[in-house]
Design a protein around this motif. Sequence first.
Motif, PDB file in Angstrom:
ATOM      1  N   LYS A   1       0.997  11.976  -3.870  1.00 55.96           N
ATOM      2  CA  LYS A   1       0.158  13.192  -3.777  1.00 55.96           C
ATOM      3  C   LYS A   1       0.134  13.228  -5.279  1.00 55.96           C
TER       4      LYS A   1
ATOM      5  N   GLU B   1       0.954  -1.265   0.097  1.00 53.41           N
ATOM      6  CA  GLU B   1      -0.027  -0.038  -0.090  1.00 53.41           C
ATOM      7  C   GLU B   1       0.916   1.303  -0.081  1.00 53.41           C
ATOM      8  N   THR B   2       0.642   2.171  -0.959  1.00 56.32           N
ATOM      9  CA  THR B   2       1.562   3.193  -0.959  1.00 56.32           C
ATOM     10  C   THR B   2       0.669   4.681  -0.964  1.00 56.32           C
ATOM     11  N   LYS B   3       1.140   5.677  -0.386  1.00 60.25           N
ATOM     12  CA  LYS B   3       0.371   6.759  -0.649  1.00 60.25           C
ATOM     13  C   LYS B   3       1.340   7.813  -1.563  1.00 60.25           C
TER      14      LYS B   3
END
Length: 68
Positions: free
Chosen positions: A63, A59-61
């Motif tokens: 912008k 899981e990555t975040k």
Amino acid sequence: MGNLFCCVQVDQSTVAIKERFGKFDDVLEPGCHFLPWCIGSQVAGYLTLRLQQLDVRCETKSKVRKLM
């Protein structure tokens, strides 16, 4: 027992590493091979050619940028 008669069988989907007097000599494909142990030939090991798959969930975040 097979090495006693200088015969080695390599199974499907594997290869064997052949060495002579402890030094790499050849890669043996699947099938029957003649390895005269009296002149120092032997199988050092076997490698499988089967594909190994590892499923990883990450899981990555990030912008999000808008370009104008």
